[in-house]
Motif scaffolding. Sequence first.
Motif, PDB file in Angstrom:
ATOM      1  N   GLN A 122       1.899  13.303  -7.359  1.00  0.00           N
ATOM      2  CA  GLN A 122       2.493  13.076  -8.667  1.00  0.00           C
ATOM      3  C   GLN A 122       2.246  11.667  -9.188  1.00  0.00           C
ATOM      4  O   GLN A 122       2.082  11.464 -10.378  1.00  0.00           O
ATOM      5  CB  GLN A 122       3.987  13.360  -8.598  1.00  0.00           C
ATOM      6  N   GLU A 123       2.253  10.690  -8.283  1.00  0.00           N
ATOM      7  CA  GLU A 123       2.016   9.325  -8.769  1.00  0.00           C
ATOM      8  C   GLU A 123       1.395   8.485  -7.669  1.00  0.00           C
ATOM      9  O   GLU A 123       1.349   8.880  -6.516  1.00  0.00           O
ATOM     10  CB  GLU A 123       3.325   8.689  -9.234  1.00  0.00           C
ATOM     11  N   GLY A 124       0.913   7.312  -8.073  1.00  0.00           N
ATOM     12  CA  GLY A 124       0.429   6.328  -7.105  1.00  0.00           C
ATOM     13  C   GLY A 124      -0.994   6.579  -6.648  1.00  0.00           C
ATOM     14  O   GLY A 124      -1.685   7.473  -7.136  1.00  0.00           O
ATOM     15  N   GLY A 125      -1.422   5.771  -5.701  1.00  0.00           N
ATOM     16  CA  GLY A 125      -2.750   5.932  -5.139  1.00  0.00           C
ATOM     17  C   GLY A 125      -3.793   5.003  -5.726  1.00  0.00           C
ATOM     18  O   GLY A 125      -4.936   5.017  -5.294  1.00  0.00           O
ATOM     19  N   LEU A 126      -3.398   4.199  -6.725  1.00  0.00           N
ATOM     20  CA  LEU A 126      -4.359   3.250  -7.287  1.00  0.00           C
ATOM     21  C   LEU A 126      -4.003   1.843  -6.814  1.00  0.00           C
ATOM     22  O   LEU A 126      -2.870   1.401  -6.962  1.00  0.00           O
ATOM     23  CB  LEU A 126      -4.349   3.311  -8.813  1.00  0.00           C
TER      24      LEU A 126
ATOM     25  N   LEU B 216       2.950  -8.864  14.148  1.00  0.00           N
ATOM     26  CA  LEU B 216       4.210  -9.115  13.452  1.00  0.00           C
ATOM     27  C   LEU B 216       4.087  -8.693  11.983  1.00  0.00           C
ATOM     28  O   LEU B 216       4.979  -8.053  11.425  1.00  0.00           O
ATOM     29  CB  LEU B 216       4.567 -10.605  13.553  1.00  0.00           C
ATOM     30  N   GLY B 217       2.957  -9.028  11.375  1.00  0.00           N
ATOM     31  CA  GLY B 217       2.721  -8.659   9.975  1.00  0.00           C
ATOM     32  C   GLY B 217       2.658  -7.156   9.797  1.00  0.00           C
ATOM     33  O   GLY B 217       3.248  -6.606   8.867  1.00  0.00           O
ATOM     34  N   LEU B 218       1.969  -6.467  10.697  1.00  0.00           N
ATOM     35  CA  LEU B 218       1.894  -4.996  10.617  1.00  0.00           C
ATOM     36  C   LEU B 218       3.291  -4.394  10.729  1.00  0.00           C
ATOM     37  O   LEU B 218       3.644  -3.463  10.004  1.00  0.00           O
ATOM     38  CB  LEU B 218       0.997  -4.446  11.732  1.00  0.00           C
ATOM     39  N   GLY B 219       4.090  -4.955  11.658  1.00  0.00           N
ATOM     40  CA  GLY B 219       5.459  -4.471  11.832  1.00  0.00           C
ATOM     41  C   GLY B 219       6.252  -4.617  10.539  1.00  0.00           C
ATOM     42  O   GLY B 219       6.909  -3.683  10.084  1.00  0.00           O
ATOM     43  N   ASN B 220       6.176  -5.807   9.935  1.00  0.00           N
ATOM     44  CA  ASN B 220       6.868  -6.023   8.654  1.00  0.00           C
ATOM     45  C   ASN B 220       6.375  -5.044   7.603  1.00  0.00           C
ATOM     46  O   ASN B 220       7.161  -4.495   6.832  1.00  0.00           O
ATOM     47  CB  ASN B 220       6.632  -7.457   8.161  1.00  0.00           C
ATOM     48  N   GLY B 221       5.063  -4.850   7.571  1.00  0.00           N
ATOM     49  CA  GLY B 221       4.470  -3.975   6.563  1.00  0.00           C
ATOM     50  C   GLY B 221       4.937  -2.543   6.684  1.00  0.00           C
ATOM     51  O   GLY B 221       5.167  -1.866   5.685  1.00  0.00           O
ATOM     52  N   TYR B 222       5.076  -2.059   7.917  1.00  0.00           N
ATOM     53  CA  TYR B 222       5.487  -0.670   8.096  1.00  0.00           C
ATOM     54  C   TYR B 222       6.980  -0.482   7.871  1.00  0.00           C
ATOM     55  O   TYR B 222       7.425   0.573   7.446  1.00  0.00           O
ATOM     56  CB  TYR B 222       5.117  -0.180   9.504  1.00  0.00           C
ATOM     57  N   LEU B 223       7.751  -1.536   8.163  1.00  0.00           N
ATOM     58  CA  LEU B 223       9.202  -1.389   8.155  1.00  0.00           C
ATOM     59  C   LEU B 223       9.810  -1.658   6.784  1.00  0.00           C
ATOM     60  O   LEU B 223      10.834  -1.098   6.421  1.00  0.00           O
ATOM     61  CB  LEU B 223       9.786  -2.366   9.186  1.00  0.00           C
ATOM     62  N   MET B 224       9.163  -2.549   6.004  1.00  0.00           N
ATOM     63  CA  MET B 224       9.828  -3.060   4.802  1.00  0.00           C
ATOM     64  C   MET B 224       9.165  -2.552   3.525  1.00  0.00           C
ATOM     65  O   MET B 224       8.049  -2.073   3.543  1.00  0.00           O
ATOM     66  CB  MET B 224       9.766  -4.590   4.790  1.00  0.00           C
TER      67      MET B 224
ATOM     68  N   ASP C 128       0.825  -1.207   0.000  1.00  0.00           N
ATOM     69  CA  ASP C 128       0.000   0.000   0.000  1.00  0.00           C
ATOM     70  C   ASP C 128       0.856   1.253   0.000  1.00  0.00           C
ATOM     71  O   ASP C 128       0.552   2.241  -0.655  1.00  0.00           O
ATOM     72  CB  ASP C 128      -0.912   0.031   1.238  1.00  0.00           C
ATOM     73  N   ARG C 129       1.944   1.188   0.768  1.00  0.00           N
ATOM     74  CA  ARG C 129       2.804   2.369   0.821  1.00  0.00           C
ATOM     75  C   ARG C 129       3.538   2.544  -0.502  1.00  0.00           C
ATOM     76  O   ARG C 129       3.598   3.631  -1.054  1.00  0.00           O
ATOM     77  CB  ARG C 129       3.798   2.268   1.979  1.00  0.00           C
ATOM     78  N   THR C 130       4.094   1.431  -1.036  1.00  0.00           N
ATOM     79  CA  THR C 130       4.825   1.497  -2.300  1.00  0.00           C
ATOM     80  C   THR C 130       3.947   2.063  -3.402  1.00  0.00           C
ATOM     81  O   THR C 130       4.400   2.819  -4.249  1.00  0.00           O
ATOM     82  CB  THR C 130       5.305   0.084  -2.698  1.00  0.00           C
TER      83      THR C 130
END
Lengths: 241, 308
Positions: free
Chosen positions: B100-104, A145-153, A73-75
Amino acid sequence: MIGYLRLELMRVLRDATFLMFGIGLPVVMYLLFSNLGLAPGDRHDAGLFVMVSMAAYGGLGAALNNGAGLAEDRTRGWLRQLRLTPMTPGAVVAAKAVTGVVVVVPAVVAVLAAGRVINGVELGFGQWAALVGLLWVGTLPFALLGLGNGYLMSGQAAGLATVVCSMGLSVVGGLWFPASLFPSWLAAIARWTPTANYADLSWHVAFGAAPTLRSVAVLTGWLALFGLYARFAYRRGARKV
Amino acid sequence: MSHGEQDPAIYWSTPPIPSVEVMQLTHVTKRFGPVTAVDDLSLTLSPGQTVALLGPNGAGKSTAIGVLLGLIPPDAGTATIFGLSPERAVRAGRVGAMPQEGGLIPRVTVRELVAFVAGTYPDPLPVPEILATAQITELAGRRLDKLSGGQAQRVRFAVAVAGDPDLLVLDEPTAALDVEARREFWDSMRGFAARGTTILFSTHYLEEADENADRIVVVNQGRVIADGSGADIKKTVALTTVTVTSPPGVALPELPGVTSVEVRGDRVHLRSVDSDATVLALAAAGAVRDLEVTPANLEDAFLRLVRS
């Protein structure tokens, strides 16, 4: 927040990979192990043991997978987009956590249902209910543990970490092969894993005993530890949005 | 006292006007290591304006927008939107933004995403209207991971306008699009601008700024280097070119208005800040042969600004 919860659940239920590997795989492994007689002991007991093991494997996998999804989601810039809506960051985390709690249920229930319907496993209603409940609540440490991985990596690393954590912890915890077959040093380690203690709560119930206090205590310890990890990761990772 | 720089006589003779600025960046500075991305930048938007933040890549546009939206904490200075901190203005549903990018996200349809985002705002537009504004009605049932670049951009635009914000911020909305997709995008945007919403967009395309904005703020190396309408910007750097066939015996660089002289073959190109005066002087010198006067174009003005 209800809207976000709905969106998240929709995403999970349409995730073919999760449906196949998160829910389907534990069922298939359970049916293979129990019907090919690969597990030790007599057929009934071994079948019961494997049913709980695979339900536990499915449950913790689902819990881990959900949290790690945050990295993706972050990526993808999704967390940033959410920050630009009136939703508070707290509501986002809460909805993600609730999603994790909810998606564990089908993973656990699928294996237990296969046991009841396909393998004809007979347990009292109270036992079934207790199994679902324990296998459900016990995934909390893994969700953290999953949330931690998700936020960190990053997305890819978190996906890999999910596989490594769920497989590694399951194997060492004796879910794939009973710890009674382990060499003594590995069996000693297994006794302290979160996985062994998580499954142990339900192994006891399946065989008509009450869960041990020791398992509850060890699992609670892991809950606290992974909780600290998730909090640390959240504080570091949230800045990267 | 925000009117401190005004002439006191004027200030006291008129009642103070209530603050109406939509957003304000005040002496904002942001550094990333040794790089100063935004350097003491101040900017105020008035209601209803469509403003272009124009600058080359790396000028600090995205950083300034990040600070404005509360995504990037500034090292110095402040950002406010409708007098609130950016976070509070966003929470109040007064801002829509397209980073600028992302969000989908995958596995979700266009309509589901738009309806979800609209649902987070207190007073959103109806979903069919959002889809129509962004010209994505026919894409409503499509999964977000199955969109072309231009379609994805219009969906992201729909997300930004879904909440019927009072301020719409678009960061390089057309950077990755081909000409056709860019044109379609700006059609959608103009449709929304007609509602009277204040819009701030960044771009490094001059024509886009000139065609779509009432006001252009040129940014380079983190600073505002020009601010005005497209015509103002052209005037600021006045680059009208006067071309004649090489006149013998005229001291061209000394003619009024001329700032530079370039000889190409037998043609002489004079850059002038006052083309009327230059032409009159050429005529007086009897040097008008094959005269051509080319008005400034914004591209030149921009390049000139950025290089100076």
